[in-house]
Design an enzyme around this catalytic site. Structure first.
Site, PDB file in Angstrom:
ATOM      1  CB  ILE A 156     -10.078  -2.719  -0.562  1.00  0.00           C
ATOM      2  CG1 ILE A 156     -10.081  -1.573  -1.564  1.00  0.00           C
ATOM      3  CG2 ILE A 156      -9.091  -3.802  -0.996  1.00  0.00           C
ATOM      4  CD1 ILE A 156      -8.784  -0.784  -1.597  1.00  0.00           C
ATOM      5  CG  ASP A 175     -11.454  -0.505  10.363  1.00  0.00           C
ATOM      6  OD1 ASP A 175     -11.367   0.505  11.079  1.00  0.00           O
ATOM      7  OD2 ASP A 175     -11.558  -0.449   9.128  1.00  0.00           O
ATOM      8  CB  ALA A 235      -2.596  -0.518   2.195  1.00  0.00           C
ATOM      9  CG  ASP A 260       0.373  -3.342  -6.011  1.00  0.00           C
ATOM     10  OD1 ASP A 260       1.072  -3.533  -7.025  1.00  0.00           O
ATOM     11  OD2 ASP A 260      -0.621  -2.578  -5.995  1.00  0.00           O
ATOM     12  CD  GLU A 265       4.826   3.026  -4.291  1.00  0.00           C
ATOM     13  OE1 GLU A 265       4.128   3.807  -4.977  1.00  0.00           O
ATOM     14  OE2 GLU A 265       4.350   2.047  -3.686  1.00  0.00           O
ATOM     15  CG  HIS A 284       1.262   1.481  -5.741  1.00  0.00           C
ATOM     16  ND1 HIS A 284       1.692   2.390  -4.819  1.00  0.00           N
ATOM     17  CD2 HIS A 284      -0.048   1.262  -5.452  1.00  0.00           C
ATOM     18  CE1 HIS A 284       0.708   2.723  -4.007  1.00  0.00           C
ATOM     19  NE2 HIS A 284      -0.370   2.048  -4.379  1.00  0.00           N
ATOM     20  N   GLY A 286      -2.183  -2.581  -8.412  1.00  0.00           N
ATOM     21  CA  GLY A 286      -3.382  -3.337  -8.056  1.00  0.00           C
ATOM     22  C   GLY A 286      -4.679  -2.638  -8.424  1.00  0.00           C
TER      23      GLY A 286
END
Length: 321
Positions: A156, A175, A235, A260, A265, A284, A286
């Protein structure tokens, strides 16, 4: 093929259901976010050979032990934080994920949130709907010339980087687990998260949720960011400390956020984020464009069928091996 597959949280895409039927598989499903005992009862009564995890609170040991025939658990997507991986490993159950199937969709969604924020879309939409029509009220800016900080440079992150370079943005990434080749020709590697936060105009999160990344972005981290910086989270919600985010937005410590995903949730109706004008939120979604949902379903079903048949499944789809 005399197998039974149960999808928890709704059916897979029609193309995936067609694939299951063509293979002679019995395909069953619950509705979205089923009660735990509903899911346990269905798994037990059906003798499920495989679980496909869609919209469900958590797949725990009780669910995985409900069917004595269970052979594999497959996530309808890439993130597996809603599956008890240690329990699956202890039970000898492999866990599969549809790695990369919705990467382009999520990257586009992150770009959309960036553009919506920088172009003041939410406020302009409300202004015009309320009868306004004065360009002096526009507070839009450009992404051109800005630095995009990518926390995570998986599929992504790489897709998003390729989208923003033509706009004129400069992508950098932190990263610590990615090989040098993952950064490619257009993304500059930074050595620490602090360095990325301090120099980025937009910070976009693309790392998995792990014990190490939970609350990765909190009060201290917001203090390192530029006052005009934007935070994008496509994410997992738990990567951001929500109370700290609310404080940072209210105090103009950062300029805005496009979200998102959330710590809980579905979020509560009284979530304080809803009161803030510098936030754009989506449910959420995406990674669930029609194209991505179809590809995730097909990849998930292909992997489940291959595993049940005893065929080879590419190792990068396995999460707990």
């Amino acid at each position: 093929m005399a197998f039974t597959v149960v999808s928890l949280g709704g059916p897979v895409a029609p193309e995936g259901e067609d694939m299951l039927r063509a293979a002679g598989v019995t395909s069953l499903h619950t509705g979205a976010y089923p009660a735990k005992m509903e899911a346990v009862d269905l798994l037990a009564s059906s003798g499920a050979d495989a679980i496909i995890v869609r919209n469900v609170e958590r797949i725990d040991e009780d669910l995985m032990k409900a069917s004595t025939k269970l052979k594999v658990v497959a996530k309808h997507g890439a993130g597996t934080n809603d599956i008890d991986l240690p329990a699956a490993k202890a039970l000898g159950l492999p866990v599969l994920a549809a790695v990369g199937a919705n990467a382009h969709s999520v990257a586009e969604h992150a770009l959309m949130l960036m553009l919506a924020l920088i172009k003041d879309v939410r406020n302009q939409d409300a202004y015009v709907r309320g009868g306004g029509w004065d360009k002096k009220n526009y507070r839009g800016n450009e992404l051109r010339g800005r630095i995009l900080g990518l926390v995570g440079i998986g599929m992504i992150g790489r897709a998003l980087a390729s989208m923003v370079v033509p706009i004129g943005m400069t992508p950098v990434s932190y990263d610590p687990f990615a090989p040098a080749a993952a950064f490619g020709p257009h993304v500059r590697k930074v050595d620490t998260l602090d360095e990325l936060l301090a120099q980025s105009d937009v910070v976009s999160l693309h790392c998995p949720l792990t014990p190490e990344t939970q609350d990765l972005i909190g009060t201290r981290e917001f203090g390192l960011m530029k006052p005009n910086a934007l935070l994008i989270n496509t994410a997992r919600g738990e990567i951001v400390n929500e109370p700290a985010l609310v404080d940072a937005l209210r105090s103009s410590r950062i300029a805005g956020a496009g979200l998102d995903s959330f710590a809980v949730e579905p979020p509560a109706n009284n979530n304080p984020l809803w009161t803030l004008p510098n936030v754009i939120v989506t449910p959420h979604c995406g990674g669930v464009t029609e194209e991505a949902r179809r590809e995730v379903s097909l990849m998930t079903v292909r992997n489940v069928l291959a595993f049940l048949r005893g065929d080879t499944v590419d190792q990068h789809y396995f999460v707990n091996r």
